[in-house]
Design an enzyme around this catalytic site. Structure first.
Site, mmCIF file in Angstrom:
data_model
loop_
_atom_site.group_PDB
_atom_site.id
_atom_site.type_symbol
_atom_site.label_atom_id
_atom_site.label_comp_id
_atom_site.label_asym_id
_atom_site.label_seq_id
_atom_site.Cartn_x
_atom_site.Cartn_y
_atom_site.Cartn_z
ATOM 1 N N PHE B 117 45.374 38.085 46.762
ATOM 2 C CA PHE B 117 43.937 38.365 46.996
ATOM 3 C C PHE B 117 43.679 37.196 47.307
ATOM 4 O O PHE B 117 43.838 35.766 47.494
ATOM 5 C CB PHE B 117 43.881 38.869 46.058
ATOM 6 C CG PHE B 117 42.161 39.167 45.352
ATOM 7 C CD1 PHE B 117 41.860 39.685 46.112
ATOM 8 C CD2 PHE B 117 41.204 37.752 44.681
ATOM 9 C CE1 PHE B 117 40.434 40.354 45.915
ATOM 10 C CE2 PHE B 117 40.528 38.561 44.761
ATOM 11 C CZ PHE B 117 39.238 38.791 45.403
ATOM 12 N N LYS B 167 43.887 26.290 45.534
ATOM 13 C CA LYS B 167 43.474 26.630 44.375
ATOM 14 C C LYS B 167 44.205 24.841 42.947
ATOM 15 O O LYS B 167 43.432 24.570 41.965
ATOM 16 C CB LYS B 167 43.130 28.081 43.346
ATOM 17 C CG LYS B 167 42.188 27.489 41.876
ATOM 18 C CD LYS B 167 42.147 29.059 41.743
ATOM 19 C CE LYS B 167 40.721 29.379 40.422
ATOM 20 N NZ LYS B 167 40.696 30.596 40.106
#
Lengths: 162, 580
Positions: B117, B167
């Site tokens: 995503f 991340k």
């Protein structure tokens, strides 16, 4: 004119694509490109064969030098140099043709490195012209050709190093 | 504080590094992949974060900040669409060599390559439009990679650098030692700053031998901070000087040696002098096609000296006689010093004759327009803006006719005052760029000269302006056409105005008000002055959207059509005669 350019490149992910991307983005032509690590694990050595006018070759070397991952660069064509390319050719050969291919391979100082009842695989090293000449000389059907692309080094004391 | 070693997580390292690097504010927009970083931003008050309304706005704002201050602009966006939205702004900075560091979030390391995503290959997508880019793979590498990014972005020929950070690298639970890296060495990156003495000597001899000289300077002079050195050079020699679109302000436009901008919409005198010159002193320029016109016809009799920090700019488009690679400021300083040592002086008589010819070309009055017109002329608005702001505003622009009118009619006397997208020609640049400028200089007058087409490309940033109380003055030259497209269609496509008409325009006054600002609509030339005075006076602390309804048929003159040379301009006085 044909130029052979040697590049010392940071051995980092994406470095190769920066060089390849530069050529496609600016419309330069790559005839062959070979790249592998060197004795220094942080560096890759790339040999690139390209064609273009003097102006274009000047731009190519300047643009390559501008890439942050390019450590050093040398246009081998500017001096005496040695150029080698390795090729493997798989041919279909039966009967009398087998002897002829063997002779031809000897003349070109190649080696037969794999043999079956119906095929020979020949290894040949030399300049691009020599490899081209060998392909032209072979009468037997070629099943497969694989070439490494040129690798080059300058003659004498001159060397490309950090 | 910065020399002590502390244990920090990736997000904290990033924010702490920015502070240690001297970054005061960053422009960004949060999203999944950068949430750890945003949490670190929340917990401190040293680095100010400016929330934009679209990532393109963030990049243009950081770009405007960088152009106005000379400091690198810093951007923080998330992965996927955050990064792709930033690409236009990154390319804009790249083409104009603006120092910028763009930090993009990336999906966590273990998901890279899985079409996760909001995953895109940000390093791959941005590669052709950055100076360099990095993907950080270890928390330990964040600080040193960012240091490299700032170093590469701000040295040599500046440019944008992207740092892509997955991340997991900024996760709160992974803490490592942090120490600000004071210095950095990149063995493969060593820009040449000092010009070669032999080349400089040769250049000086040619400069002094000139009979019809021309100094042609560009954005490199602004970027290098060499306005003083170039001014000294021109004044010492008494040679005429022209600036490119990117170089405006590097030489005072009100100075008599200045002959105006050159190129496609340059002045008659600048272009004619270029064409007739025998020595061309090109400084911090790149011989862009919008400047040279047809290369075959470019400066046919000139010996060309070219000073630039980027070797690949030299002899790329135009073959030059004396190339000098180096930092413009340093090289011009060396040239000035050597000139003064020489007993030879420029040939006064030849120079007087040369100036005589230039003055003859100036008599053409190539920037004339119809001052009696009952409609508002866009040129008139810029002239009035110049008067009302006393020539001392920061002016950003979008792209099109209004940009050219601004370049021609606002006489910039200082560098870094004129902020526009010259290379990429990005519509939508002006308003967010003004955001960056106004944040850098909260008390300075900032005007965004735009058109009704360009302004709609990043109009959402009006909301950012409200949030941070930015009193920008939007000067909308509203001619209900994509003016430059319409002009080309008039000249080249027999007035077939294919899709250049801006139908169904919003009511800009109401729109400005809806965003919490002041909107003014001006339709009569008589009201132009008052409206501008009101905007910069009564409403000096508010954003004012000035919607000027201008003459729809006005064109930018002079114009050099594609394939024509500097001596083949089309002038306002020839309108109606048709183009050859």
């Amino acid at each position: 004119m044909r130029h052979i350019i040697s590049i010392l490149l940071e051995n980092e992910a994406g470095a190769l694509s920066r060089v390849a991307g530069l050529f496609s983005a600016r419309g330069y032509n790559i005839e062959s490109l070979s790249v592998a690590p060197t004795e220094d694990p942080t560096l890759s050595r790339m040999t690139m064969v390209t064609r273009g006018s003097e102006e274009i070759i000047e731009q190519i070397t300047k643009q390559l030098n501008k890439l942050v991952d390019v450590v050093k660069l040398l246009d081998l064509t500017e001096g005496d140099h040695i150029e080698r390319e390795m090729m493997m050719v798989k041919t279909r050969v039966t009967g009398e043709g087998r002897e002829e291919i063997k002779r031809l391979t000897d003349i070109f100082r190649g080696r037969i490195i794999d043999v079956t009842e119906t095929t020979y695989t020949i290894e040949l090293t030399g300049s691009a012209d020599k490899l081209d000449a060998f392909i032209m000389a072979i009468k037997a059907p070629i099943l497969e050709t694989v070439r490494s692309g040129a690798a080059g080094i300058s003659r004498g004391e001159k060397s490309l190093h950090v | 504080m910065s020399d002590s070693i502390v244990k920090l997580n990736g997000g904290e390292i990033l924010v702490r590094f920015l502070h240690d690097e001297g970054v005061e504010c960053i422009f960004g927009y949060p999203g999944g992949a950068v949430l750890h970083i945003y949490d670190a931003i929340y917990k401190q008050d040293k680095v100010k974060h400016i929330l934009v309304r679209h990532e393109q706005g963030a990049t243009h704002a950081a770009d405007g900040y960088a152009r106005a201050t000379g400091k690198p602009g810093v951007v923080l966006v998330t992965s996927g669409p955050g990064a792709t939205n930033a690409v236009t702004g990154i390319a804009t900075a790249h083409l104009d060599s603006i120092p910028m560091v763009v930090i993009t979030g990336q999906v966590a390391t273990q998901f890279i390559g899985s079409d996760a995503f909001q995953e895109v290959d940000s390093v791959g997508i941005t590669r052709p439009c950055v100076k360099h880019n990095f993907l950080v793979k270890r928390v330990e590498d964040i600080a040193v990679t960012l240091k490299k990014a700032f170093y590469v972005a701000t040295t040599g020929r500046p440019g944008p650098v992207v740092v892509d950070i997955p991340k997991d690298i900024t996760a709160p639970n992974v803490k490592v030692d942090y120490k600000y890296p004071e210095t950095i060495n990149i063995r493969s990156y060593n820009p040449v700053v000092k010009g070669h003495p032999k080349q400089i000597k040769q250049a000086v001899d040619i400069i002094l031998s000139a009979r019809q000289p021309m100094i042609y300077t560009g954005g490199g002079v602004v970027l290098s901070g060499a306005a003083d050195e170039v001014t000294e050079l021109a004044r010492y020699l008494g040679y005429p000087i022209t600036n490119t679109l990117m170089g405006l302000g590097a030489y005072p436009a009100t100075d008599p040696l200045f002959v105006g901008m050159l190129g496609m919409h340059g002045t008659f005198e600048a272009n004619m002098a270029m064409h007739q010159s025998d020595v061309l002193i090109a400084i911090g320029v790149r011989f862009d096609d919008r400047v040279t016109g047809d290369i075959e016809k470019f400066c046919p009799d000139a010996k060309i000296i070219h000073v630039d920090i980027d070797p690949s700019s030299i002899s790329k488009n135009v073959r030059v006689d004396v190339p000098i690679v180096g930092d413009v400021k340093r090289v011009v300083r060396d040239i000035n010093a050597l000139l003064k040592e020489k007993s030879t002086k420029p040939d006064k008589e030849a120079l007087a004759q040369w100036w005589g010819r230039i003055k003859g070309w100036q008599k053409e009055n190539c920037l004339q327009y119809d001052r009696q017109c009952e409609l508002i002329k866009p040129q008139y608005v810029i002239e009035k803006l110049y008067e009302v702001t006393k020539g001392d505003a920061f002016v950003t622009s979008d792209v099109g006719q209004h940009q050219m009118f601004a370049a021609q009619f606002y006489k910039f006397d200082k560098p870094r005052r004129w902020i526009n997208s010259g290379g990429l020609g990005t519509m939508g640049f002006g308003l967010p760029a003004a955001v960056g400028v106004q944040l850098a200089y909260p008390d300075a007058p900032v005007a965004c000269i735009t058109g009704e087409a360009s302004i709609q490309m990043c109009i959402q940033e009006l909301s950012t302006c409200l949030q941070y109380s930015l009193p920008i003055k939007v000067v909308n030259l509203n001619n209900r056409y994509m003016g430059m497209v319409r002009q080309w269609q008039e000249f080249i496509y027999e007035s077939r105005y294919s899709h250049s008409y801006m139908d169904a325009l919003p009511d800009f006054v109401k729109l400005a008000e809806a965003y919490g600002h002041v909107g003014l609509k001006i339709t009569d030339p008589k009201d132009v002055d008052d409206a501008l005075n009101e905007a910069f006076g009564k409403y000096s602390d508010r954003l004012v959207f000035l919607d000027f309804e201008t003459d729809q048929s006005e064109n930018v003159y002079p114009m050099i059509k594609t394939g024509q040379g500097h001596h083949e301009m089309y002038l306002a006085s020839e309108r109606g005669r048709g183009l050859a």
